[in-house]
Write a protein that holds these residues in place. Structure first.
Motif, PDB file in Angstrom:
ATOM      1  N   ARG A  11      24.030  57.101  38.486  1.00  0.00           N
ATOM      2  CA  ARG A  11      23.583  55.714  37.820  1.00  0.00           C
ATOM      3  C   ARG A  11      23.141  55.817  36.402  1.00  0.00           C
ATOM      4  N   PRO A  12      24.259  56.064  35.344  1.00  0.00           N
ATOM      5  CA  PRO A  12      23.938  55.903  34.050  1.00  0.00           C
ATOM      6  C   PRO A  12      23.256  54.432  33.695  1.00  0.00           C
ATOM      7  N   LEU A  13      22.556  54.752  32.478  1.00  0.00           N
ATOM      8  CA  LEU A  13      21.590  53.310  31.763  1.00  0.00           C
ATOM      9  C   LEU A  13      22.786  52.262  31.906  1.00  0.00           C
ATOM     10  N   LYS A  14      22.118  51.081  32.173  1.00  0.00           N
ATOM     11  CA  LYS A  14      22.922  49.885  32.207  1.00  0.00           C
ATOM     12  C   LYS A  14      22.575  48.919  30.994  1.00  0.00           C
ATOM     13  N   ALA A  15      23.616  48.297  30.675  1.00  0.00           N
ATOM     14  CA  ALA A  15      23.312  47.129  29.387  1.00  0.00           C
ATOM     15  C   ALA A  15      23.900  45.866  30.002  1.00  0.00           C
ATOM     16  N   LYS A  16      23.391  44.949  29.615  1.00  0.00           N
ATOM     17  CA  LYS A  16      23.681  43.462  30.062  1.00  0.00           C
ATOM     18  C   LYS A  16      24.788  42.987  28.793  1.00  0.00           C
ATOM     19  N   VAL A  17      25.721  42.530  29.692  1.00  0.00           N
ATOM     20  CA  VAL A  17      26.612  41.868  28.740  1.00  0.00           C
ATOM     21  C   VAL A  17      27.244  40.605  29.401  1.00  0.00           C
ATOM     22  N   SER A  18      27.817  39.787  28.466  1.00  0.00           N
ATOM     23  CA  SER A  18      28.284  38.496  29.020  1.00  0.00           C
ATOM     24  C   SER A  18      29.904  38.407  28.539  1.00  0.00           C
ATOM     25  N   ILE A  19      30.425  38.225  29.863  1.00  0.00           N
ATOM     26  CA  ILE A  19      32.085  37.931  29.654  1.00  0.00           C
ATOM     27  C   ILE A  19      32.346  36.545  30.389  1.00  0.00           C
ATOM     28  N   SER A  20      33.542  36.092  29.969  1.00  0.00           N
ATOM     29  CA  SER A  20      33.962  34.859  30.630  1.00  0.00           C
ATOM     30  C   SER A  20      35.169  35.353  31.507  1.00  0.00           C
ATOM     31  N   LEU A  21      35.109  34.912  32.717  1.00  0.00           N
ATOM     32  CA  LEU A  21      36.317  35.093  33.651  1.00  0.00           C
ATOM     33  C   LEU A  21      36.862  34.167  34.333  1.00  0.00           C
ATOM     34  N   ASP A  22      38.124  34.214  34.551  1.00  0.00           N
ATOM     35  CA  ASP A  22      38.815  32.857  35.468  1.00  0.00           C
ATOM     36  C   ASP A  22      37.961  32.755  36.865  1.00  0.00           C
ATOM     37  N   GLN A  23      37.777  31.693  37.290  1.00  0.00           N
ATOM     38  CA  GLN A  23      37.152  31.438  38.560  1.00  0.00           C
ATOM     39  C   GLN A  23      37.938  32.189  39.662  1.00  0.00           C
ATOM     40  N   ASP A  24      39.104  32.158  39.697  1.00  0.00           N
ATOM     41  CA  ASP A  24      39.854  33.011  40.988  1.00  0.00           C
ATOM     42  C   ASP A  24      39.687  34.316  40.747  1.00  0.00           C
ATOM     43  N   ILE A  25      39.337  34.949  39.621  1.00  0.00           N
ATOM     44  CA  ILE A  25      38.882  36.341  39.665  1.00  0.00           C
ATOM     45  C   ILE A  25      37.697  36.756  40.086  1.00  0.00           C
ATOM     46  N   ILE A  26      36.736  35.711  39.686  1.00  0.00           N
ATOM     47  CA  ILE A  26      35.362  35.687  40.148  1.00  0.00           C
ATOM     48  C   ILE A  26      35.254  35.610  41.566  1.00  0.00           C
ATOM     49  N   TYR A  27      35.929  34.762  42.252  1.00  0.00           N
ATOM     50  CA  TYR A  27      35.948  34.512  43.483  1.00  0.00           C
ATOM     51  C   TYR A  27      36.463  35.905  44.583  1.00  0.00           C
ATOM     52  N   GLU A  28      37.567  36.413  43.872  1.00  0.00           N
ATOM     53  CA  GLU A  28      38.218  37.636  44.605  1.00  0.00           C
ATOM     54  C   GLU A  28      37.185  38.789  44.631  1.00  0.00           C
ATOM     55  N   ILE A  29      36.569  39.067  43.139  1.00  0.00           N
ATOM     56  CA  ILE A  29      35.776  39.970  42.900  1.00  0.00           C
ATOM     57  C   ILE A  29      34.707  40.097  43.848  1.00  0.00           C
ATOM     58  N   LYS A  30      33.887  38.761  44.003  1.00  0.00           N
ATOM     59  CA  LYS A  30      32.775  38.524  44.899  1.00  0.00           C
ATOM     60  C   LYS A  30      33.269  38.821  46.543  1.00  0.00           C
ATOM     61  N   ASN A  31      34.447  38.453  46.774  1.00  0.00           N
ATOM     62  CA  ASN A  31      34.852  38.920  48.206  1.00  0.00           C
ATOM     63  C   ASN A  31      35.102  40.297  48.381  1.00  0.00           C
ATOM     64  N   TYR A  32      35.620  41.033  47.427  1.00  0.00           N
ATOM     65  CA  TYR A  32      35.685  42.619  47.460  1.00  0.00           C
ATOM     66  C   TYR A  32      34.360  43.014  47.548  1.00  0.00           C
ATOM     67  N   ALA A  33      33.411  42.767  46.701  1.00  0.00           N
ATOM     68  CA  ALA A  33      32.170  43.340  46.855  1.00  0.00           C
ATOM     69  C   ALA A  33      31.290  43.190  48.154  1.00  0.00           C
ATOM     70  N   VAL A  34      31.518  41.840  48.617  1.00  0.00           N
ATOM     71  CA  VAL A  34      30.612  41.610  49.896  1.00  0.00           C
ATOM     72  C   VAL A  34      31.266  42.361  50.818  1.00  0.00           C
ATOM     73  N   ASN A  35      32.615  42.509  50.872  1.00  0.00           N
ATOM     74  CA  ASN A  35      33.160  43.292  51.952  1.00  0.00           C
ATOM     75  C   ASN A  35      32.996  44.861  51.763  1.00  0.00           C
TER      76      ASN A  35
END
Length: 63
Positions: A11-35
């Motif tokens: 667990r290296p140190l974390k830094a907050k960043v802000s990025i814009s992602l396509d809605q469909d990518i966010i949906y897929e990543i959230k599904n993979y994360a939950v699974n």
């Protein structure tokens, strides 16, 4: 998984960043994360590390 001698699990140190992602990518990543029973951020970190390692391996092959 390790990066230049540092284990990913440590667990290296974390830094907050802000990025814009396509809605469909966010949906897929959230599904993979939950699974995978992990957070959205942890899953994105994992994907980025895997991509970086693959690129580094490819660069080593091409040298």
């Amino acid at each position: 998984m390790s990066v230049e001698g540092q284990a990913y699990d440590k667990r290296p140190l974390k830094a907050k960043v802000s990025i814009s992602l396509d809605q469909d990518i966010i949906y897929e990543i959230k599904n993979y994360a939950v699974n995978g029973r992990t957070s959205f951020s942890e899953y994105i970190n994992k994907v980025f590390w895997e991509h970086i390692q693959a690129r580094n391996e490819e660069e080593k092959k091409n040298q």
